[in-house]
Design a protein around this motif. Structure first.
Motif, short mmCIF file in Angstrom:
data_model
loop_
_atom_site.label_atom_id
_atom_site.label_comp_id
_atom_site.label_asym_id
_atom_site.label_seq_id
_atom_site.Cartn_x
_atom_site.Cartn_y
_atom_site.Cartn_z
N PHE A 6 0.81 -1.21 0.00
CA PHE A 6 0.00 0.00 0.00
C PHE A 6 0.85 1.27 0.00
CE2 PHE A 6 -2.68 -3.33 1.79
CZ PHE A 6 -3.65 -3.34 0.80
N TYR A 7 2.17 1.12 -0.21
CA TYR A 7 3.01 2.29 -0.35
C TYR A 7 3.20 2.67 -1.81
CZ TYR A 7 3.92 1.71 4.57
OH TYR A 7 3.75 1.59 5.92
N GLU A 8 2.70 1.82 -2.72
CA GLU A 8 2.73 2.13 -4.14
C GLU A 8 1.44 2.83 -4.53
OE1 GLU A 8 3.22 -1.45 -6.36
OE2 GLU A 8 5.27 -1.78 -5.67
N GLU A 9 1.50 3.60 -5.61
CA GLU A 9 0.28 4.22 -6.12
C GLU A 9 -0.60 3.15 -6.75
OE1 GLU A 9 1.48 7.39 -8.72
OE2 GLU A 9 1.73 8.75 -7.03
N GLY A 10 -1.89 3.37 -6.69
CA GLY A 10 -2.82 2.44 -7.32
C GLY A 10 -4.17 2.46 -6.64
N GLU A 11 -5.05 1.60 -7.11
CA GLU A 11 -6.38 1.46 -6.54
C GLU A 11 -6.50 0.06 -5.97
OE1 GLU A 11 -9.13 2.49 -9.64
OE2 GLU A 11 -8.54 4.60 -9.57
N PHE A 12 -6.95 -0.02 -4.72
CA PHE A 12 -7.03 -1.29 -4.02
C PHE A 12 -8.36 -1.40 -3.28
CE2 PHE A 12 -2.58 -0.03 -4.20
CZ PHE A 12 -1.98 -1.17 -4.74
N TRP A 13 -8.85 -2.63 -3.12
CA TRP A 13 -10.04 -2.87 -2.32
C TRP A 13 -9.70 -2.68 -0.86
CZ3 TRP A 13 -14.48 -2.80 -4.55
CH2 TRP A 13 -14.63 -3.26 -5.84
N VAL A 14 -10.53 -1.92 -0.17
CA VAL A 14 -10.42 -1.79 1.27
C VAL A 14 -11.36 -2.81 1.91
CG1 VAL A 14 -10.66 -0.22 3.23
CG2 VAL A 14 -9.81 0.64 1.04
N TYR A 21 -18.89 -2.54 -1.50
CA TYR A 21 -17.63 -2.24 -2.20
C TYR A 21 -17.05 -0.95 -1.64
CZ TYR A 21 -19.66 -5.29 -5.84
OH TYR A 21 -20.24 -6.31 -6.54
N ILE A 22 -15.87 -1.03 -1.05
CA ILE A 22 -15.15 0.17 -0.60
C ILE A 22 -13.75 0.07 -1.19
CG2 ILE A 22 -14.32 1.55 1.34
CD1 ILE A 22 -16.56 0.28 3.05
N GLN A 23 -13.41 1.04 -2.03
CA GLN A 23 -12.14 1.02 -2.74
C GLN A 23 -11.42 2.33 -2.48
OE1 GLN A 23 -12.44 0.64 -7.05
NE2 GLN A 23 -10.89 -0.95 -6.98
N ALA A 24 -10.09 2.27 -2.43
CA ALA A 24 -9.29 3.48 -2.21
C ALA A 24 -8.28 3.64 -3.34
CB ALA A 24 -8.56 3.41 -0.88
N ARG A 25 -8.01 4.90 -3.64
CA ARG A 25 -6.94 5.27 -4.58
C ARG A 25 -5.81 5.84 -3.74
NH1 ARG A 25 -9.14 8.70 -8.91
NH2 ARG A 25 -9.44 6.67 -9.91
N TYR A 26 -4.60 5.33 -3.98
CA TYR A 26 -3.42 5.75 -3.24
C TYR A 26 -2.48 6.47 -4.19
CZ TYR A 26 -5.23 2.41 0.14
OH TYR A 26 -6.04 1.74 1.03
N LEU A 27 -2.03 7.66 -3.79
CA LEU A 27 -1.09 8.46 -4.60
C LEU A 27 0.01 9.01 -3.70
CD1 LEU A 27 -3.55 10.60 -6.78
CD2 LEU A 27 -2.32 8.54 -7.46
N ALA A 28 1.19 9.21 -4.27
CA ALA A 28 2.27 9.85 -3.54
C ALA A 28 1.92 11.32 -3.30
CB ALA A 28 3.57 9.73 -4.32
N THR A 29 2.39 11.86 -2.21
CA THR A 29 2.17 13.28 -1.91
C THR A 29 3.54 13.95 -1.78
OG1 THR A 29 2.27 13.20 0.51
CG2 THR A 29 0.16 12.58 -0.52
N PRO A 30 3.57 15.29 -1.82
CA PRO A 30 4.85 15.98 -1.66
C PRO A 30 5.49 15.73 -0.28
CG PRO A 30 3.17 17.49 -2.48
CD PRO A 30 2.48 16.21 -2.13
N PHE A 31 4.69 15.25 0.69
CA PHE A 31 5.18 15.09 2.05
C PHE A 31 5.54 13.66 2.41
CE2 PHE A 31 2.06 18.50 1.73
CZ PHE A 31 2.87 19.57 2.03
N THR A 32 5.37 12.71 1.47
CA THR A 32 5.59 11.30 1.80
C THR A 32 6.80 10.69 1.09
OG1 THR A 32 3.97 10.65 0.10
CG2 THR A 32 3.18 10.84 2.38
N ASN A 33 7.65 11.52 0.53
CA ASN A 33 8.89 11.05 -0.11
C ASN A 33 8.63 9.94 -1.12
OD1 ASN A 33 10.57 12.82 1.39
ND2 ASN A 33 10.38 11.44 3.14
N GLN A 40 -8.26 9.01 -2.29
CA GLN A 40 -9.70 9.01 -2.57
C GLN A 40 -10.29 7.72 -2.04
OE1 GLN A 40 -11.07 8.68 -6.78
NE2 GLN A 40 -11.74 10.79 -6.47
N ILE A 41 -11.53 7.80 -1.57
CA ILE A 41 -12.26 6.62 -1.12
C ILE A 41 -13.60 6.60 -1.84
CG2 ILE A 41 -13.30 7.72 0.93
CD1 ILE A 41 -11.85 4.34 1.36
#
Length: 145
Positions: A6-14, A21-33, A40-41
């Protein structure tokens, strides 16, 4: 034998069940190196009569129901009694991460059918999410499954 990262960008089932169905989108931010954070949820499925609620961060996201903006002012509320949906957007609630405790809270509270509750804390470019629900009969999958 694979493990989700879950440290990679992508969309995963929560949470994924036959009706929830609960799904999240994970993206890098300027503060997370370069590491990904929840961006998004999305909540949908038969338990919402196949409607979809999406929440994004403050700077580049919005709150929508079936693609239409809702909760556009702060504080505000939205209800669809026929679907068993009540949403409140306010500054009330306990944070899941006190690192942002000094900032103004913008929290979406979702009271949904089947006793499912989500509390989505909206920050500038990421979200924190608390999901409260009973295990679903027949099992469930996802990172919170």
């Amino acid at each position: 034998h694979g493990f989700p990262n879950f440290y990679e960008e992508g969309e995963f089932w929560v949470v994924k069940t036959s009706v929830v169905y609960i799904q999240a989108r994970y993206l890098a931010t300027p503060f997370t190196n370069g590491l990904a954070a929840t961006h998004q949820i999305a909540v949908g499925g038969a338990f919402l009569s196949d409607h979809k609620i999406v929440v994004g961060p403050m700077e580049n996201g919005q709150i929508t129901m079936d693609g239409n903006p809702i909760l556009t002012s702060f504080p505000s509320s939205y209800a669809e009694p026929a679907w068993g949906v009540t949403l409140n957007y306010n500054g009330e609630g306990k944070l899941v991460d006190n690192a942002q405790g000094h900032l103004e809270k913008h929290i979406v509270h979702m009271d949904l059918p089947l006793g499912i509750h989500l509390q989505v804390m909206r920050w500038a470019n990421h979200l924190n999410v608390r999901i409260t629900m009973a295990p679903r009969e027949g099992g469930q999958d996802g990172s919170c499954g």
